[in-house]
Design a protein around this motif. Structure first.
Motif, short mmCIF file in Angstrom:
data_model
loop_
_atom_site.label_atom_id
_atom_site.label_comp_id
_atom_site.label_asym_id
_atom_site.label_seq_id
_atom_site.Cartn_x
_atom_site.Cartn_y
_atom_site.Cartn_z
N GLY A 1 51.10 29.95 6.04
CA GLY A 1 49.79 30.49 5.74
C GLY A 1 49.35 31.58 6.70
O GLY A 1 49.75 31.60 7.86
N ALA A 2 48.50 32.46 6.21
CA ALA A 2 47.97 33.57 7.00
C ALA A 2 46.66 33.21 7.68
O ALA A 2 45.99 34.08 8.23
N SER A 3 46.29 31.93 7.65
CA SER A 3 44.98 31.52 8.16
C SER A 3 44.78 31.86 9.63
O SER A 3 43.69 32.30 10.03
N GLY A 4 45.81 31.67 10.47
CA GLY A 4 45.67 32.00 11.88
C GLY A 4 45.38 33.47 12.08
O GLY A 4 44.49 33.85 12.87
N PRO B 1 46.80 15.62 15.17
CA PRO B 1 47.42 16.49 14.17
C PRO B 1 47.41 15.92 12.75
O PRO B 1 48.18 16.36 11.92
N GLY B 2 46.55 14.97 12.47
CA GLY B 2 46.54 14.39 11.13
C GLY B 2 46.03 15.36 10.09
O GLY B 2 45.32 16.33 10.38
N GLY B 3 46.37 15.13 8.82
CA GLY B 3 45.93 16.00 7.73
C GLY B 3 46.90 17.13 7.50
O GLY B 3 47.93 17.28 8.16
N VAL B 4 46.55 17.97 6.51
CA VAL B 4 47.45 19.05 6.11
C VAL B 4 46.96 20.42 6.58
O VAL B 4 47.62 21.42 6.34
N VAL B 5 45.80 20.47 7.23
CA VAL B 5 45.24 21.75 7.68
C VAL B 5 45.67 22.01 9.12
O VAL B 5 45.55 21.15 9.99
N ALA B 6 46.19 23.21 9.36
CA ALA B 6 46.65 23.58 10.71
C ALA B 6 45.47 24.08 11.53
O ALA B 6 45.31 25.28 11.77
N ASN B 7 44.63 23.16 11.98
CA ASN B 7 43.41 23.54 12.71
C ASN B 7 43.73 24.26 14.01
O ASN B 7 43.00 25.17 14.42
N ALA B 8 44.80 23.86 14.68
CA ALA B 8 45.17 24.51 15.94
C ALA B 8 45.51 25.98 15.72
O ALA B 8 45.21 26.84 16.56
N ALA B 9 46.16 26.29 14.59
CA ALA B 9 46.49 27.68 14.28
C ALA B 9 45.22 28.49 14.02
O ALA B 9 45.10 29.64 14.45
N GLY C 1 48.34 31.70 17.16
CA GLY C 1 47.87 30.53 16.43
C GLY C 1 49.01 29.61 16.06
O GLY C 1 48.93 28.38 16.23
N GLY C 2 50.12 30.17 15.57
CA GLY C 2 51.28 29.37 15.24
C GLY C 2 51.91 28.71 16.45
O GLY C 2 52.35 27.56 16.39
N LEU C 3 51.93 29.44 17.56
CA LEU C 3 52.48 28.88 18.79
C LEU C 3 51.66 27.69 19.27
O LEU C 3 52.21 26.64 19.63
N GLY C 4 50.33 27.84 19.25
CA GLY C 4 49.47 26.73 19.64
C GLY C 4 49.65 25.53 18.73
O GLY C 4 49.71 24.39 19.20
N TRP C 5 49.75 25.79 17.43
CA TRP C 5 49.96 24.68 16.48
C TRP C 5 51.28 23.97 16.75
O TRP C 5 51.34 22.74 16.76
N SER C 6 52.35 24.73 16.99
CA SER C 6 53.66 24.12 17.19
C SER C 6 53.72 23.27 18.45
O SER C 6 54.43 22.26 18.49
N LEU C 7 52.96 23.65 19.46
CA LEU C 7 52.97 22.88 20.70
C LEU C 7 52.20 21.57 20.59
O LEU C 7 52.41 20.65 21.38
N LEU C 8 51.30 21.49 19.61
CA LEU C 8 50.46 20.30 19.47
C LEU C 8 50.87 19.40 18.32
O LEU C 8 50.28 18.33 18.15
N SER C 9 51.84 19.80 17.52
CA SER C 9 52.20 19.06 16.32
C SER C 9 53.50 18.27 16.51
O SER C 9 54.36 18.67 17.31
N PRO C 10 53.66 17.16 15.79
CA PRO C 10 54.92 16.41 15.84
C PRO C 10 56.09 17.28 15.39
O PRO C 10 55.92 18.19 14.57
N PRO C 11 57.30 17.04 15.90
CA PRO C 11 58.44 17.93 15.63
C PRO C 11 58.85 18.01 14.17
O PRO C 11 59.53 18.95 13.78
#
Length: 249
Positions: A121-124, A171-179, A105-115
């Motif tokens: 969070g443990a959500s992923g 990637p707008g907002g504060v929620v890591a939806n991709a994760a 989940g974190g890997l997917g989020w990092s690939l889709l988010s601005p640098p």
């Protein structure tokens, strides 16, 4: 000492070792981060973690949270659905499920988010546990907001669709939806694979190097006759390889 029997869904009497340990680690990390020493600058997940070789961030970010509400929702979800999943697949596999979901989940989020973005969070990982629950007990009902019963598989589909729409929206907002989405998909896939031995056998057989069938005696005789009549230089590369394979056999 005799273990207390599991009475009903979410009862602390049925708490499992893996879930207990993860609850303690998450709460301890939050208290250290908030009250003693700020851990986020060192251990949060940065979208460009590979530029500073911060691979550890894919694990450590899972134990940090933005505030009480953030950790409360994650730990409540883990408390209620985690023990059922751990009992279903075993503690060892439960830990693999938890960390694999968080990492992917974190890997997917990092690939889709601005640098310049970061994530905690443990959500992923928790979404991975929820996905595993739906794969194990698809028809079990979960209560949304404590009042609305929804079958586990349907709840995961609805949440997955919601997260996907947000991921596609940017990637707008504060929620890591991709994760969240990556963790849920990882949890479902991992649980289906380990609960279906035939799938694992197919995966292993597809990855294993294929053995070539033994060379027939008639084929060896044909090649040797050709070499005897016309010399070794007359053999094609395939025929030379066949002779070598026959020698190894």
């Amino acid at each position: 000492m005799q273990q207390r029997p599991y009475t009903h869904f979410g009862d602390p009497a049925g708490m499992t070792y893996g879930v207990q340990l993860l609850l303690v680690l998450n709460i301890a990390a939050a208290l250290i981060d908030w009250l003693i020493f700020p851990l986020k600058p060192l251990f949060e997940l940065h979208a460009n973690w590979w530029t500073h070789f911060g691979v550890w961030e894919l694990v450590t970010y899972q134990f940090l949270h933005q505030g009480v509400r953030h950790i409360l929702f994650n730990m409540l979800a883990l408390f209620f659905i985690g023990p059922e999943v751990e009992r279903g697949i075993g503690t060892h596999r439960f830990f693999i499920l938890y960390f694999l979901s968080g990492i992917l989940g974190g890997l997917g989020w990092s690939l889709l988010s601005p640098p310049w973005h970061s994530c905690v969070g443990a959500s992923g990982a928790v979404f991975g546990v929820l996905g595993a629950f739906a794969a194990l007990y698809p028809d079990r009902e979960l209560y949304v907001w404590g009042i609305l019963p929804v079958k586990a598989w349907l709840l995961v589909v609805i949440l997955g669709a919601y997260e996907l729409l947000n991921v596609l929206g940017g990637p707008g907002g504060v929620v890591a939806n991709a994760a969240h989405l990556g963790g849920a998909l990882a949890g479902v896939a991992y649980t289906i694979i380990i609960s279906r031995p035939d799938i694992m056998r197919k995966i292993r057989s597809s990855l294993a190097p294929r053995k070539k069938p033994p060379v027939s005696r008639s084929e060896i005789d044909r090649i040797l006759d050709k070499a005897a009549q016309h010399g070794m230089h007359s053999l094609t590369p395939a025929e030379r390889a066949t002779l070598k394979r026959a020698g190894r056999q």
